[in-house]
Scaffold this motif. Structure first.
Motif, PDB file in Angstrom:
ATOM      1  N   THR A  56       0.838  -1.206   0.000  1.00 11.80           N
ATOM      2  CA  THR A  56       0.000   0.000   0.000  1.00 11.80           C
ATOM      3  C   THR A  56       0.867   1.247   0.000  1.00 11.80           C
ATOM      4  O   THR A  56       0.594   2.208  -0.735  1.00 11.80           O
ATOM      5  N   GLU A  57       1.927   1.214   0.806  1.00 12.07           N
ATOM      6  CA  GLU A  57       2.846   2.364   0.851  1.00 12.07           C
ATOM      7  C   GLU A  57       3.515   2.566  -0.512  1.00 12.07           C
ATOM      8  O   GLU A  57       3.630   3.699  -0.995  1.00 12.07           O
ATOM      9  N   GLU A  58       3.940   1.463  -1.138  1.00 12.36           N
ATOM     10  CA  GLU A  58       4.577   1.568  -2.453  1.00 12.36           C
ATOM     11  C   GLU A  58       3.597   2.108  -3.487  1.00 12.36           C
ATOM     12  O   GLU A  58       3.955   2.942  -4.319  1.00 12.36           O
ATOM     13  N   SER A  59       2.357   1.666  -3.410  1.00 11.58           N
ATOM     14  CA  SER A  59       1.336   2.132  -4.344  1.00 11.58           C
ATOM     15  C   SER A  59       1.043   3.617  -4.141  1.00 11.58           C
ATOM     16  O   SER A  59       0.902   4.374  -5.103  1.00 11.58           O
ATOM     17  N   ASP A  60       0.987   4.016  -2.865  1.00 11.92           N
ATOM     18  CA  ASP A  60       0.761   5.433  -2.557  1.00 11.92           C
ATOM     19  C   ASP A  60       1.914   6.288  -3.085  1.00 11.92           C
ATOM     20  O   ASP A  60       1.694   7.380  -3.641  1.00 11.92           O
ATOM     21  N   CYS A  61       3.124   5.791  -2.909  1.00 15.23           N
ATOM     22  CA  CYS A  61       4.292   6.529  -3.390  1.00 15.23           C
ATOM     23  C   CYS A  61       4.280   6.629  -4.917  1.00 15.23           C
ATOM     24  O   CYS A  61       4.668   7.659  -5.486  1.00 15.23           O
ATOM     25  N   ALA A  62       3.850   5.548  -5.573  1.00 15.77           N
ATOM     26  CA  ALA A  62       3.794   5.547  -7.027  1.00 15.77           C
ATOM     27  C   ALA A  62       2.829   6.626  -7.523  1.00 15.77           C
ATOM     28  O   ALA A  62       3.136   7.375  -8.466  1.00 15.77           O
ATOM     29  N   ARG A  63       1.672   6.705  -6.886  1.00 14.82           N
ATOM     30  CA  ARG A  63       0.703   7.736  -7.272  1.00 14.82           C
ATOM     31  C   ARG A  63       1.243   9.138  -6.961  1.00 14.82           C
ATOM     32  O   ARG A  63       1.087  10.071  -7.758  1.00 14.82           O
ATOM     33  N   GLU A  64       1.903   9.260  -5.820  1.00 13.20           N
ATOM     34  CA  GLU A  64       2.463  10.555  -5.445  1.00 13.20           C
ATOM     35  C   GLU A  64       3.565  10.963  -6.413  1.00 13.20           C
ATOM     36  O   GLU A  64       3.676  12.145  -6.787  1.00 13.20           O
ATOM     37  N   GLN A  65       4.368   9.992  -6.835  1.00 14.38           N
ATOM     38  CA  GLN A  65       5.437  10.276  -7.784  1.00 14.38           C
ATOM     39  C   GLN A  65       4.868  10.716  -9.134  1.00 14.38           C
ATOM     40  O   GLN A  65       5.348  11.685  -9.743  1.00 14.38           O
ATOM     41  N   THR A  66       3.844  10.007  -9.582  1.00 13.60           N
ATOM     42  CA  THR A  66       3.200  10.362 -10.852  1.00 13.60           C
ATOM     43  C   THR A  66       2.646  11.782 -10.799  1.00 13.60           C
ATOM     44  O   THR A  66       2.822  12.578 -11.744  1.00 13.60           O
ATOM     45  N   LYS A  67       1.990  12.109  -9.705  1.00 15.55           N
ATOM     46  CA  LYS A  67       1.428  13.448  -9.545  1.00 15.55           C
ATOM     47  C   LYS A  67       2.535  14.503  -9.532  1.00 15.55           C
ATOM     48  O   LYS A  67       2.427  15.562 -10.191  1.00 15.55           O
ATOM     49  N   ALA A  68       3.610  14.240  -8.805  1.00 16.71           N
ATOM     50  CA  ALA A  68       4.710  15.201  -8.725  1.00 16.71           C
ATOM     51  C   ALA A  68       5.372  15.373 -10.088  1.00 16.71           C
ATOM     52  O   ALA A  68       5.733  16.498 -10.481  1.00 16.71           O
ATOM     53  N   GLU A  69       5.552  14.281 -10.832  1.00 15.55           N
ATOM     54  CA  GLU A  69       6.153  14.365 -12.160  1.00 15.55           C
ATOM     55  C   GLU A  69       5.251  15.142 -13.123  1.00 15.55           C
ATOM     56  O   GLU A  69       5.746  15.882 -13.980  1.00 15.55           O
ATOM     57  N   GLN A  70       3.941  14.958 -12.977  1.00 14.55           N
ATOM     58  CA  GLN A  70       3.002  15.720 -13.807  1.00 14.55           C
ATOM     59  C   GLN A  70       3.088  17.211 -13.487  1.00 14.55           C
ATOM     60  O   GLN A  70       3.041  18.065 -14.399  1.00 14.55           O
ATOM     61  N   ASP A  71       3.239  17.530 -12.207  1.00 15.46           N
ATOM     62  CA  ASP A  71       3.377  18.931 -11.795  1.00 15.46           C
ATOM     63  C   ASP A  71       4.643  19.534 -12.396  1.00 15.46           C
ATOM     64  O   ASP A  71       4.635  20.679 -12.889  1.00 15.46           O
ATOM     65  N   VAL A  72       5.737  18.781 -12.352  1.00 15.98           N
ATOM     66  CA  VAL A  72       6.996  19.249 -12.937  1.00 15.98           C
ATOM     67  C   VAL A  72       6.826  19.477 -14.430  1.00 15.98           C
ATOM     68  O   VAL A  72       7.285  20.491 -14.986  1.00 15.98           O
ATOM     69  N   ASP A  73       6.161  18.544 -15.097  1.00 20.25           N
ATOM     70  CA  ASP A  73       5.964  18.648 -16.545  1.00 20.25           C
ATOM     71  C   ASP A  73       5.135  19.879 -16.911  1.00 20.25           C
ATOM     72  O   ASP A  73       5.434  20.580 -17.886  1.00 20.25           O
TER      73      ASP A  73
END
Length: 247
Positions: A56-73
């Motif tokens: 669950t933690e890994e999945s949460d981090c994956a979603r958080e990473q995707t969101k952060a990368e989208q923000d950077v983009d």
């Protein structure tokens, strides 16, 4: 109650078979694999809970990473558009140029901050992934031990159940040769006396309660007819006389 001495002797055979069945049932309940399986099952449940939490933690981090990368983009694209406007010369007003340059600078800082967030999330995700991998291995190892213990228990069950089946069949044959009224009394006493309804009188001692008969009891048993079904005065079990009774 009366019964031929030979029938009373056969009652001891029935008792011996019943005792063996009790021993087999007790051994089945007391196999060391039971405790091993219980402990491993508990460990496995705890590890699986930890694994679910890590996943669950890994999945949460994956979603958080995707969101952060989208923000950077998004910030990068906006900065690129502003830079293109600046380079094209389309903006001629000094004030507009100043605002555009200020925004480009701000976006560059924002992009840097967001990239730091991405890195931090990636580190947490990698840590979570490592934890998942570790727990996967531990779950597999405990599951293998549990499977082995279960197989050993089932094999022991097979042996014990096979022997119990053979003893049960033999018991049915022997019990069928005992008079019904004597067998009925035996079954009643066996239920009342912890599985032992008939006991041999050996050297004036009841092998059911392990107490020695006093002289009065010995004389009463000695005086009883050979086909009389006598009872122990102490435990009330059927007392079977043999050549070794010491009478």
């Amino acid at each position: 109650m009366n019964a031929a001495p030979a029938d009373q002797i056969r009652l001891l055979d029935v008792q011996a078979l019943d005792t063996r069945l009790q021993q087999l049932a007790h051994k089945r309940r007391s196999l060391p694999e039971h405790a091993e399986i219980e402990s491993l099952t508990k460990d496995l449940a705890q590890l699986r809970d930890l694994l679910v939490a890590a996943q669950t933690e890994e999945s949460d981090c994956a979603r958080e990473q995707t969101k952060a990368e989208q923000d950077v983009d998004q910030v990068r694209k906006r900065a690129a558009r502003d830079q293109q406007r600046l380079d094209s010369g389309a903006v001629s007003s000094p004030k507009d140029l100043e605002n555009l340059q200020r925004e480009i600078t701000s976006l560059a800082k924002r992009q840097g901050d967001l990239e730091d967030v991405v890195l931090e999330v990636m580190e947490r995700r990698e840590s979570a992934q490592a934890r998942v991998a570790e727990l996967d291995e531990r779950v597999a190892a405990v599951q293998a031990k549990l499977d082995d213990a279960t197989a050993r228990r089932d094999a022991a069950f097979g042996e014990l159940d096979g022997e119990s089946g053979s003893v049960t069949k033999e018991r049915q044959v022997v019990a069928a040769s005992v008079p019904a009224d004597l067998l009925k009394l035996y079954e009643k006493l066996r239920e009342q006396q912890g599985g032992v309804g008939a006991a041999r009188l050996y050297q004036r001692r009841c092998e059911g309660c392990q107490l020695e008969l006093n002289i009065t009891e010995v004389n009463e048993v000695r005086a009883a007819a050979p086909d009389a079904v006598v009872r122990c005065e102490n435990c009330r079990r059927i007392l079977v006389r043999t050549s070794e009774s010491g009478l």
